[in-house]
Design a protein around this motif. Structure first.
Motif, PDB file in Angstrom:
ATOM      1  N   PHE A  65       0.253  -1.403  -0.733  1.00 55.13           N
ATOM      2  CA  PHE A  65      -0.054   0.312   0.127  1.00 55.13           C
ATOM      3  C   PHE A  65       0.564   0.855  -0.565  1.00 55.13           C
ATOM      4  CE2 PHE A  65      -2.695   3.302   1.839  1.00 55.13           C
ATOM      5  CZ  PHE A  65      -4.238   2.947   1.431  1.00 55.13           C
ATOM      6  N   ASP A  66       0.868   2.149  -0.810  1.00 54.93           N
ATOM      7  CA  ASP A  66       1.686   3.575  -1.113  1.00 54.93           C
ATOM      8  C   ASP A  66       0.205   4.522  -0.165  1.00 54.93           C
ATOM      9  OD1 ASP A  66       2.339   5.623  -1.573  1.00 54.93           O
ATOM     10  OD2 ASP A  66       2.772   5.297  -4.019  1.00 54.93           O
ATOM     11  N   ASN A  67       1.482   4.601   1.076  1.00 56.30           N
ATOM     12  CA  ASN A  67       0.968   5.466   2.623  1.00 56.30           C
ATOM     13  C   ASN A  67       0.708   7.248   1.966  1.00 56.30           C
ATOM     14  OD1 ASN A  67      -0.267   5.304   5.125  1.00 56.30           O
ATOM     15  ND2 ASN A  67       1.110   6.568   5.064  1.00 56.30           N
ATOM     16  N   ALA A  68       1.902   7.972   1.264  1.00 60.70           N
ATOM     17  CA  ALA A  68       1.940   8.265   1.009  1.00 60.70           C
ATOM     18  C   ALA A  68       0.924   9.238  -0.348  1.00 60.70           C
ATOM     19  CB  ALA A  68       3.452   9.089   0.250  1.00 60.70           C
ATOM     20  N   ARG A  69       1.132   8.522  -1.071  1.00 55.93           N
ATOM     21  CA  ARG A  69      -0.120   8.566  -2.100  1.00 55.93           C
ATOM     22  C   ARG A  69      -1.528   8.224  -1.847  1.00 55.93           C
ATOM     23  NH1 ARG A  69      -1.118   3.746  -6.448  1.00 55.93           N
ATOM     24  NH2 ARG A  69       0.873   4.089  -7.366  1.00 55.93           N
ATOM     25  N   TYR A  70      -2.033   8.146  -0.691  1.00 54.82           N
ATOM     26  CA  TYR A  70      -3.090   7.606  -0.301  1.00 54.82           C
ATOM     27  C   TYR A  70      -3.253   9.173   1.081  1.00 54.82           C
ATOM     28  CZ  TYR A  70      -6.851   6.534   3.358  1.00 54.82           C
ATOM     29  OH  TYR A  70      -8.122   6.663   4.547  1.00 54.82           O
ATOM     30  N   ILE A  71      -2.611   9.560   1.380  1.00 55.42           N
ATOM     31  CA  ILE A  71      -2.558  11.069   2.303  1.00 55.42           C
ATOM     32  C   ILE A  71      -3.033  11.924   1.146  1.00 55.42           C
ATOM     33  CG2 ILE A  71      -1.337  12.315   3.664  1.00 55.42           C
ATOM     34  CD1 ILE A  71      -0.628  10.346   4.850  1.00 55.42           C
ATOM     35  N   LYS A  72      -2.486  11.928   0.209  1.00 57.28           N
ATOM     36  CA  LYS A  72      -2.374  12.689  -1.264  1.00 57.28           C
ATOM     37  C   LYS A  72      -3.595  12.837  -1.781  1.00 57.28           C
ATOM     38  CE  LYS A  72      -0.044  15.029  -4.920  1.00 57.28           C
ATOM     39  NZ  LYS A  72      -0.879  14.811  -6.141  1.00 57.28           N
ATOM     40  N   THR A  73      -4.126  11.833  -2.063  1.00 51.59           N
ATOM     41  CA  THR A  73      -5.340  11.640  -2.951  1.00 51.59           C
ATOM     42  C   THR A  73      -6.853  11.799  -2.263  1.00 51.59           C
ATOM     43  OG1 THR A  73      -5.171   9.219  -2.685  1.00 51.59           O
ATOM     44  CG2 THR A  73      -4.406  10.550  -4.805  1.00 51.59           C
ATOM     45  N   GLN A  74      -6.250  11.488  -0.388  1.00 48.95           N
ATOM     46  CA  GLN A  74      -7.203  11.416  -0.043  1.00 48.95           C
ATOM     47  C   GLN A  74      -7.925  13.045   0.291  1.00 48.95           C
ATOM     48  OE1 GLN A  74      -9.117   9.052   0.737  1.00 48.95           O
ATOM     49  NE2 GLN A  74     -10.797   9.556   2.390  1.00 48.95           N
ATOM     50  N   SER A  75      -6.437  14.126   0.675  1.00 48.73           N
ATOM     51  CA  SER A  75      -6.764  15.141   1.077  1.00 48.73           C
ATOM     52  C   SER A  75      -7.374  15.986  -0.028  1.00 48.73           C
ATOM     53  CB  SER A  75      -5.563  16.199   1.354  1.00 48.73           C
ATOM     54  OG  SER A  75      -4.651  15.205   2.426  1.00 48.73           O
ATOM     55  N   GLU A  76      -6.632  15.670  -1.671  1.00 44.77           N
ATOM     56  CA  GLU A  76      -7.430  16.145  -2.084  1.00 44.77           C
ATOM     57  C   GLU A  76      -9.239  16.337  -2.640  1.00 44.77           C
ATOM     58  OE1 GLU A  76      -2.756  16.159  -5.023  1.00 44.77           O
ATOM     59  OE2 GLU A  76      -4.962  15.029  -5.364  1.00 44.77           O
ATOM     60  N   GLN A  77      -9.381  14.896  -1.847  1.00 46.77           N
ATOM     61  CA  GLN A  77     -10.547  14.738  -2.109  1.00 46.77           C
ATOM     62  C   GLN A  77     -11.520  14.852  -1.585  1.00 46.77           C
ATOM     63  OE1 GLN A  77     -12.517  12.664  -5.087  1.00 46.77           O
ATOM     64  NE2 GLN A  77     -10.968  12.717  -6.000  1.00 46.77           N
ATOM     65  N   ILE A  78     -11.330  16.024  -0.267  1.00 45.47           N
ATOM     66  CA  ILE A  78     -12.051  16.364   1.361  1.00 45.47           C
ATOM     67  C   ILE A  78     -12.288  17.714   0.417  1.00 45.47           C
ATOM     68  CG2 ILE A  78     -11.325  16.872   3.477  1.00 45.47           C
ATOM     69  CD1 ILE A  78     -10.547  13.795   4.274  1.00 45.47           C
ATOM     70  N   ARG A  79     -10.909  18.350  -0.333  1.00 48.67           N
ATOM     71  CA  ARG A  79     -11.723  19.832  -0.036  1.00 48.67           C
ATOM     72  C   ARG A  79     -12.456  19.769  -1.815  1.00 48.67           C
ATOM     73  NH1 ARG A  79      -7.108  22.859   1.603  1.00 48.67           N
ATOM     74  NH2 ARG A  79      -5.044  21.803   2.514  1.00 48.67           N
ATOM     75  N   LYS A  80     -12.168  18.922  -2.790  1.00 45.86           N
ATOM     76  CA  LYS A  80     -13.374  19.038  -3.888  1.00 45.86           C
ATOM     77  C   LYS A  80     -14.341  18.691  -3.368  1.00 45.86           C
ATOM     78  CE  LYS A  80     -10.368  16.951  -7.413  1.00 45.86           C
ATOM     79  NZ  LYS A  80     -10.565  15.560  -8.168  1.00 45.86           N
ATOM     80  N   ARG A  81     -14.544  18.321  -2.019  1.00 43.83           N
ATOM     81  CA  ARG A  81     -16.111  18.284  -1.319  1.00 43.83           C
ATOM     82  C   ARG A  81     -16.546  18.857  -0.614  1.00 43.83           C
ATOM     83  NH1 ARG A  81     -18.820  12.779  -0.502  1.00 43.83           N
ATOM     84  NH2 ARG A  81     -17.112  11.897  -2.156  1.00 43.83           N
ATOM     85  N   ILE A  82     -15.380  19.634   0.149  1.00 45.62           N
ATOM     86  CA  ILE A  82     -15.675  21.013   0.723  1.00 45.62           C
ATOM     87  C   ILE A  82     -16.452  21.850  -0.180  1.00 45.62           C
ATOM     88  CG2 ILE A  82     -14.481  22.879   2.369  1.00 45.62           C
ATOM     89  CD1 ILE A  82     -12.766  20.411   3.364  1.00 45.62           C
ATOM     90  N   ALA A  83     -15.923  22.167  -1.847  1.00 41.68           N
ATOM     91  CA  ALA A  83     -15.936  23.342  -2.776  1.00 41.68           C
ATOM     92  C   ALA A  83     -16.533  23.017  -3.120  1.00 41.68           C
ATOM     93  CB  ALA A  83     -14.700  23.408  -3.831  1.00 41.68           C
ATOM     94  N   ALA A  84     -17.581  21.633  -3.296  1.00 46.06           N
ATOM     95  CA  ALA A  84     -18.682  21.372  -3.771  1.00 46.06           C
ATOM     96  C   ALA A  84     -19.813  21.798  -2.787  1.00 46.06           C
ATOM     97  CB  ALA A  84     -18.737  19.812  -4.044  1.00 46.06           C
ATOM     98  N   PHE A  85     -19.881  21.907  -1.262  1.00 48.89           N
ATOM     99  CA  PHE A  85     -21.030  22.503  -0.814  1.00 48.89           C
ATOM    100  C   PHE A  85     -20.641  23.759  -0.571  1.00 48.89           C
ATOM    101  CE2 PHE A  85     -21.177  17.330   0.148  1.00 48.89           C
ATOM    102  CZ  PHE A  85     -22.082  17.020  -0.152  1.00 48.89           C
ATOM    103  N   GLY A  86     -20.137  24.477  -1.261  1.00 43.81           N
ATOM    104  CA  GLY A  86     -20.411  25.558  -1.094  1.00 43.81           C
ATOM    105  C   GLY A  86     -19.298  26.197   0.561  1.00 43.81           C
ATOM    106  N   GLY A  87     -18.211  25.293   0.462  1.00 54.26           N
ATOM    107  CA  GLY A  87     -17.205  26.208   1.586  1.00 54.26           C
ATOM    108  C   GLY A  87     -17.488  25.746   3.307  1.00 54.26           C
ATOM    109  N   LYS A  88     -18.570  24.504   2.605  1.00 56.47           N
ATOM    110  CA  LYS A  88     -18.470  23.768   4.645  1.00 56.47           C
ATOM    111  C   LYS A  88     -18.644  22.358   4.594  1.00 56.47           C
ATOM    112  CE  LYS A  88     -19.124  24.667   9.622  1.00 56.47           C
ATOM    113  NZ  LYS A  88     -18.387  25.028  10.178  1.00 56.47           N
ATOM    114  N   LEU A  89     -18.017  22.108   5.449  1.00 60.76           N
ATOM    115  CA  LEU A  89     -18.823  19.767   4.716  1.00 60.76           C
ATOM    116  C   LEU A  89     -18.434  19.968   6.662  1.00 60.76           C
ATOM    117  CD1 LEU A  89     -18.627  17.679   3.369  1.00 60.76           C
ATOM    118  CD2 LEU A  89     -16.700  17.648   3.383  1.00 60.76           C
ATOM    119  N   TYR A  90     -18.834  18.944   6.740  1.00 58.03           N
ATOM    120  CA  TYR A  90     -19.157  18.084   8.603  1.00 58.03           C
ATOM    121  C   TYR A  90     -19.360  16.416   7.675  1.00 58.03           C
ATOM    122  CZ  TYR A  90     -21.170  21.408  10.663  1.00 58.03           C
ATOM    123  OH  TYR A  90     -21.765  22.819  11.228  1.00 58.03           O
TER     124      TYR A  90
END
Length: 494
Positions: free
Chosen positions: A6-31
Motif C-alpha cells: 500500500f502506498d501511504n504517501a499517495r493515499y494521504i495526498k489523494t484523500q486530502s485532495e478529495q476532501i478539499r473537492k467535497r468542501i468546495a462542492a458544498f459551498g465551503g462547509k462540510l461535516y
C-alpha cells in the motif's frame, strides 16, 4: 523486512485532495463523519501493509488550517462505563485522551457532544467536568421515531431540539471513541440547524472499509467482515449505485439499509439530496493506493485467521456471541483460509507435542521460523522471545543469554516474597533480566538491541497467554494468536 502493498504517501495526498473537492462542492462547509479508528487504525495497517496507523491524522494535519474536530459520545455509554476494549479505558476517559492527542498534533478540537442525552447523572458529571476544563460541550437528545419518522426528525421537535454546535471552520470532522456514538445523527442535526440559519453545508463520510472499488469477496473486504463479526455487519453490492451508474460498488448493510431514510432527510432539509447512493457519500481513495494486491491478500487472510482465533479464545472466556465463531468459519472458507495459512500454528503444536509442555512459534519479518517451549524458569512466551532475539542477532541457540545467577533469584522472589504460585518469568520480567545481563554479557546486549526488529512478527501459542505477556508482545509489534486452551485446569484465570 515487512513487504509493502500500500502506498501511504499517495493515499494521504489523494484523500486530502478529495476532501478539499467535497468542501468546495458544498459551498465551503462540510461535516465529515469519520468512521473507524482515527489515529491508531491498526486493522488497516495489518490488511494493507504500508498503511500507517496514523494516516488519517497525517491527512488531517494537511488540512489543519481549515479543520476543527467535534468529538461525539453517547450519554448512555458514559452512564454504563462502557470500556474501549483495545485500550481498557472508559469512553469518557477516551474522549479526554483524544483531545490531548489532537492538541499534541496541533489540531483544533472545537467541542464535545453528548448524544442521546436524557439527564443521566454520569453524563451530567462529565458535562460539568468538561466545562470546568474549558471545553465547550453540547447536548443532543433522543428523537422519537429515529431514523424512520422523517417528518418528526426534520422538525423543531426532532433535530431542532438539539443544541446547535458553534463551529468556525470549513471542515468539521465528527469523530467518537467507538461505534454507536451518534456521529451521523450529529451531522444531520448540524445540517438542519445550518439550513435554518441560511448557511450552505454538506455531509460526507470517511470510512476506509469495505473498500468500494475492490471485489465483494476480495480478502481485504472479507477481513473487514471478520473484524466486525461481533456487530453482524455484512458487505454487499450497493444496489443504489448499480441502479444509478450501472457500476458495481461494495458497501455494507447498515449504510445500504439507512440510505433511503438519509436521502429523505436530505431532501426535507435542503430540498434535494446530493447523493444517488450510499457509496456516493463516502470519500475513500484507499483502493487506488494498493500497489501489490498479492501482499494485501496474504495479509488479509492472516487477519481473518487472527480474528478467528481471537473469537475462539473469547468464546472460552464467555465474551463472544455464539454466532461469531460460525460466521468467522464461513468467512475463512470464502477467503480460502485455514491453519496452513500460518505455518507457526503447526510448528507450535508440534513443539508442544514433542516436549509435553506449552510452546509457541514465531514467523519473523524476514520469514524465518523460531520456536520456544516452557521450562522451569521461563514461560513459552518468554522462551520464544529470547529465541527470536537470538535468531535475529545471529547468536547460537544453545547459548544462555541470562545467567542462572540472575534468573534464579527473580524466580525465588516471585514465589517466596510476592506469593506467586508460578515461578516462571513473564516476558516483561525476562526483558528486565536480559537488561541486567547486558551490563556484563555482550551477547545479551546484542540480543537486546534486536528488539525493534521484532515489529511485524507473527506468533502462535498452544495455550492462552497471560495478560502481561500478550500486552508486552503487542507493544513490541508482535501479533499474537493462541489456541483456545488454558495452561491449567483452574476455573479462575487472570
Amino acid at each position: 523486512m515487512v513487504s509493502v502493498g500500500f502506498d501511504n504517501a499517495r493515499y494521504i495526498k489523494t484523500q486530502s485532495e478529495q476532501i478539499r473537492k467535497r468542501i468546495a462542492a458544498f459551498g465551503g462547509k462540510l461535516y465529515l463523519e469519520f468512521g473507524g479508528k482515527l489515529f491508531d487504525d491498526y486493522h488497516a495497517s495489518r490488511v494493507l501493509p504500508g498503511f500507517a496507523p496514523d494516516s488519517k491524522m497525517q491527512m488531517l494535519r494537511r488540512l489543519k488550517e481549515d479543520a476543527e474536530i467535534v468529538i461525539v459520545i453517547n450519554a448512555a455509554d458514559i452512564e454504563s462505563n462502557k470500556i474501549r476494549g483495545d485500550l481498557g479505558i472508559t469512553y469518557d476517559e477516551d474522549v479526554l485522551r483524544l483531545i490531548d492527542t489532537f492538541r499534541e498534533l496541533d489540531l483544533y478540537v472545537g467541542s464535545v457532544v453528548l448524544t442521546r442525552y436524557d439527564g443521566q447523572a454520569a453524563a451530567n458529571q462529565f458535562y460539568n467536568r468538561l466545562s470546568e476544563l474549558g471545553i465547550r460541550c453540547y447536548r443532543h437528545y433522543p428523537i422519537a421515531g429515529y431514523p424512520s419518522d422523517v417528518a418528526h426528525i426534520v422538525s423543531d421537535e426532532g433535530l431542532g431540539k438539539n443544541d446547535y454546535i458553534e463551529t468556525t471552520r470549513s471542515l468539521v470532522v465528527v469523530t467518537a471513541p467507538g461505534p454507536g456514538s451518534g456521529k451521523m445523527a450529529t451531522c444531520l442535526s448540524q445540517l438542519y440547524h445550518e439550513h435554518k440559519r441560511g448557511v450552505t453545508a454538506g455531509y460526507a463520510k470517511f470510512e476506509t472499509f469495505p473498500i468500494w472499488n475492490l471485489p465483494l469477496k476480495h480478502p481485504v473486504n472479507i477481513a473487514y467482515e471478520a473484524a466486525t463479526a461481533d456487530l453482524n455487519d455484512v458487505n454487499m453490492i450497493d444496489p443504489f449505485h448499480l441502479e444509478a451508474y450501472d457500476k458495481t460498488a461494495v458497501n455494507y448493510n447498515r449504510d445500504v439499509e439507512i440510505f433511503p431514510v438519509l436521502n429523505a432527510i436530505f431532501e426535507r432539509i435542503q430540498g434535494t439530496s446530493p447523493y444517488r447512493s450510499p457509496t456516493d457519500m463516502g470519500v475513500n481513495m484507499a483502493g487506488y493506493c494498493i500497489v501489490d494486491d498479492e501482499i494485501c491478500c496474504r495479509a488479509s487472510k492472516m487477519e481473518i485467521l487472527r480474528r478467528y482465533y481471537t473469537a475462539l479464545v473469547n468464546r472460552l472466556r464467555g465474551k463472544s456471541d455464539e454466532q461469531e465463531v460460525p460466521k468467522l468459519e464461513l468467512l475463512m472458507k470464502q477467503a480460502g483460509v485455514d491453519s496452513s495459512t500460518f505455518p507457526a500454528i503447526d510448528a507450535a503444536l508440534h513443539r508442544a507435542e514433542e516436549t509435553g509442555a506449552p510452546a509457541g512459534a514465531m514467523i519473523l519479518p524476514d520469514g524465518r521460523l523460531v520456536t520456544g517451549k516452557t521450562s522451569q524458569t521461563l514461560g513459552a512466551a518468554s522462551a520464544l522471545l529470547l529465541n527470536a532475539l537470538k535468531q535475529l542477532a545471529g547468536i547460537d541457540a544453545r547459548l544462555d543469554l541470562i545467567d542462572s545467577g540472575v534468573l534464579t533469584p527473580i524466580c525465588d522472589l516471585k514465589t517466596r516474597y510476592l506469593a506467586h504460585r508460578n515461578p516462571r518469568l513473564h516476558t516483561d520480567e525476562v526483558l528486565l533480566a536480559l537488561t541486567i545481563s547486558a551490563l556484563s554479557n555482550p551477547a545479551a546486549k546484542q540480543a537486546q538491541e534486536q528488539l525493534p526488529a521484532l515489529r511485524g512478527s507473527e506468533a502462535h501459542f498452544t495455550v492462552i497467554l497471560s495478560e502481561e505477556d500478550e500486552k508486552l508482545l503487542k507493544r513490541l509489534g508482535v501479533r499474537v494468536t493462541c489456541e483456545p486452551t488454558y495452561e491449567t485446569q483452574r476455573l479462575y484465570h487472570k
